[in-house]
Design a protein around this motif. Structure first.
Motif: not given
Length: 376
Positions: A322-340
């Motif tokens: 797969a090829n993918g982008t996740i983007s924002a013109d403003g700020a990008l914040e990625i947060t999380g906890s735990g497992t998957s």
């Protein structure tokens, strides 16, 4: 009814040749027992007030169906493999599909498709708790759409209709012109409104579009166990305003997984987009391979135009190649906890970008491939 199916050797899909210009199911009609019923016209298709169509329950095969040109179509089937692709239609189609007051459509799979307008009375009974409901039209407008507003032909769904549609097990919306517009301003300017699409009981919400637009200054919530965003090749590229939003929040609230399918999807006029996926955000788009009848399958792209993006998930992952982008013109914040426990694939490429990028606690699972993180 209204055409003829053609199945050619060596081709997985069945082609429907439509020969009827106008088709009406009258109000005193009751149709039942057919496990793969198709109603089609090149112009107008009407399910009149009080009409009733109920699918049979016999387990029969249901090939993927392809139809070309303008028109309206309903497919009601018992097999989950019953899908539809419309190709080679005009951008100003005058086709209409109408479902009248207190009409009933019931089946395991229900597809209502119009290259032009799709009008569903809010009293109509469509689907149910075990059904998969797909609505395809030239344009989709959801929420507090003023009666005086000049809205492009397509599906207009007010709050009552959205609640009824969200009673299905799986709900899919496709906009052929690429736009899904959310009207978030109240008709009464003294009241602050928000638009909710989906429900806690909805297993899957799928939006096939190139642009999710806030027409107003209010908020929008997308709610389901699993949310899929993609841009099929028969959906147009909507124009982008490129302007920064000052109000409006879009909450993409999956209770399990957000899937980013093939093609570019963007948001417009939302100051903030929150994407919540307690299981994972899964990137599925590929640049290789072919889709229906040789159409190319393109990579995933989710972009917040003119705003900030916050992603809450324990894991961002991708399927093989797969090829993918996740983007924002403003700020990008990625947060999380735990497992998957999400399964990941090899040779995937993922790009994350924003005016600033912060990652805290989220695992980005890429056994091989590339990861690019860019602060613009």
């Amino acid at each position: 009814v209204g055409g003829m199916r053609e199945k050619l050797a060596g081709i997985d899909t069945t082609t429907l040749h439509v020969s009827t210009g106008s088709l009406t199911v009258e109000g005193d009609a009751s149709i039942s027992g057919n496990s793969d019923l198709i109603l089609a016209s090149t112009g107008n298709l009407m399910i009149a007030d009080e009409a009733k169509i109920v699918s049979g329950t016999q387990a029969i095969s249901a090939d993927p169906l392809t139809v070309s040109g303008d028109g309206a179509l309903i497919r009601i089937a018992s097999n989950a493999d019953a899908i539809l692709t419309r190709k080679d239609f005009s951008t100003d189609s005058s086709a209409t599909l109408t479902v009248g007051q207190n009409a009933t459509l019931s089946g395991a799979v229900m597809i209502l498709d119009s290259s032009g307008s799709l009008a569903i009375n809010e009293t109509a009974a469509i689907g149910g708790s075990n059904s998969t409901l797909s609505l395809n039209s030239s344009q989709i407008s959801i929420g507090n759409v003023p009666s005086t507003s000049t809205v492009a032909a397509g599906l207009v769904a007010n709050a009552n209709l959205v609640r009824n549609l969200s009673q299905a097990a799986r709900l899919s919306l496709l906009s052929y012109n690429g736009n899904i517009d959310f009207y978030t301003d109240s008709i009464d300017p003294t009241i602050v409104e928000s638009v909710v699409l989906g429900s806690a009981s909805l297993k899957q919400l799928t939006l096939h579009a190139s642009s999710l637009n806030n027409v107003g200054s209010g908020d929008v919530t997308l709610l389901a166990t699993e949310i899929l965003l993609d841009h099929p090749t028969n959906v147009a590229n909507a124009s982008s305003s490129g302007t920064a939003a000052t109000t409006g929040v879009l909450d993409i609230a999956a209770t399990s997984t957000v899937r980013l399918g093939s093609g570019p999807v963007a948001t417009q006029n939302f100051k903030t987009v929150n994407m919540s996926a307690p299981a994972s955000v899964l990137i599925e788009g590929k640049d290789t391979g072919k889709g229906v009848e040789g159409d190319p399958v393109v990579h995933s792209s989710f972009k917040v135009g003119g705003g900030d993006l916050t992603v809450h998930t324990p894991t961002i992952a991708a399927i093989a190649s797969a090829n993918g982008t996740i983007s924002a013109d403003g700020a990008l914040e990625i947060t999380g906890s735990g497992t998957s426990t999400v399964e990941t694939g090899l040779a995937a490429n993922v790009a994350l970008s924003g005016s600033s990028v912060a990652i805290n606690g989220t695992a980005i699972k890429l056994p091989s491939g590339t990861l690019a993180i860019t602060a613009t």
